[in-house]
Design an enzyme around this catalytic site. Structure first.
Site, PDB file in Angstrom:
ATOM      1  N   HIS A  17      15.514 -32.348  47.195  1.00 29.74           N
ATOM      2  CA  HIS A  17      15.330 -31.483  48.513  1.00 29.74           C
ATOM      3  C   HIS A  17      14.413 -32.236  49.219  1.00 29.74           C
ATOM      4  O   HIS A  17      13.591 -33.225  49.120  1.00 29.74           O
ATOM      5  CB  HIS A  17      14.512 -30.200  47.943  1.00 29.74           C
ATOM      6  CG  HIS A  17      15.134 -29.583  46.882  1.00 29.74           C
ATOM      7  ND1 HIS A  17      15.106 -29.832  45.629  1.00 29.74           N
ATOM      8  CD2 HIS A  17      15.846 -28.440  47.115  1.00 29.74           C
ATOM      9  CE1 HIS A  17      15.595 -28.774  44.752  1.00 29.74           C
ATOM     10  NE2 HIS A  17      16.177 -27.856  45.911  1.00 29.74           N
ATOM     11  N   LYS A  51      23.207 -31.661  43.529  1.00 29.26           N
ATOM     12  CA  LYS A  51      22.895 -30.917  44.720  1.00 29.26           C
ATOM     13  C   LYS A  51      21.860 -31.295  45.720  1.00 29.26           C
ATOM     14  O   LYS A  51      21.120 -31.755  44.988  1.00 29.26           O
ATOM     15  CB  LYS A  51      22.385 -29.368  44.168  1.00 29.26           C
ATOM     16  CG  LYS A  51      22.325 -28.338  45.274  1.00 29.26           C
ATOM     17  CD  LYS A  51      21.937 -27.115  44.782  1.00 29.26           C
ATOM     18  CE  LYS A  51      20.254 -26.816  44.326  1.00 29.26           C
ATOM     19  NZ  LYS A  51      20.149 -25.549  43.996  1.00 29.26           N
TER      20      LYS A  51
END
EC number: 4.2.1.10
Length: 219
Positions: A114, A139
């Site tokens: 992130h 991800k």
């Protein structure tokens, strides 16, 4: 554009144990339910027993605070919790940094990174992702700063098992990236766990409409 059908995930913030009752109400409407256990102020490993019967349709997430989590989770406890999930064959989403530091298993799991404040170079993302070839999905979520679309598209072009998410943008962009190859699209069921999430019923309706259009004979 080639239409690709992503899996629809509804993110469920678990603030109290009674919130787990919503699993049964949601699992038939979506592909997967993500349980955000970092919303709980306190819990122990036995919480897994409360929803083990649904494990085939769950993603368990204990997000660190510096990667978007809500409550502080002791790293040693988290590592032990993740190993318990591994033994009991739960799907979980683990931060790449945590996985490397505590050497937890990522085979057939979701590894995530992130970026809330800065946009990384693709080389930085690649260096991290290339360490997790055994992961089920890789991800990345990034802040919507100049160049983020190009970065996320490059990730999709280079990794067949990628999930990409822009943060703080119109939710339609998340759908667009899922159509371009992102394997999961996250939505909410009444409360966002990340900026830009749409309600899962809206996402499902849009995806169904697109599927109907793309499967119709050309005229």
């Amino acid at each position: 554009m080639i239409y690709i059908s992503p899996k629809l995930v509804v993110a469920l913030p678990v603030k109290e144990l009674k919130d787990l009752n919503r699993i049964e109400l949601l699992i038939n409407d979506v592909d997967l339910v993500e349980l955000r256990l970092d919303y709980l102020s306190k819990f122990d490993v036995d919480i897994l027993d409360l929803f083990s019967k649904y494990k085939e349709k769950l993603i368990i997430t204990l997000r660190d605070k510096d990667e978007g989590g809500v409550n502080y989770i002791d790293p040693a406890f988290k590592a032990n919790f993740v190993r318990r999930m591994e033994r009991e064959k739960f799907m979980y989403d683990i931060e790449a940094r945590f996985a490397l530091r505590y050497q937890v298993n990522v085979k057939d799991k979701i590894v995530s990174i992130h970026y809330f404040d800065n946009l990384p170079e693709f080389t930085e993302v690649k260096e991290i992702f290339d360490k997790f070839d055994e992961a089920y999905l890789r991800k990345i979520a990034v802040i919507a700063k100049r160049g983020y679309r190009e970065l996320l598209m490059r990730v999709l072009d280079n990794y067949d098992n990628a999930v990409v998410m822009p943060m703080g943008v119109n939710g339609v962009e998340r759908i667009a990236f899922s159509l371009l190859g992102s394997k999961l699209i996250y939505a909410h069921a009444g409360e966002e766990t990340a900026k830009g999430q749409l309600h899962y019923k809206d996402v499902r309706r849009i995806l169904n409409q697109l599927s109907t259009i793309m499967s119709s004979p050309s005229t």
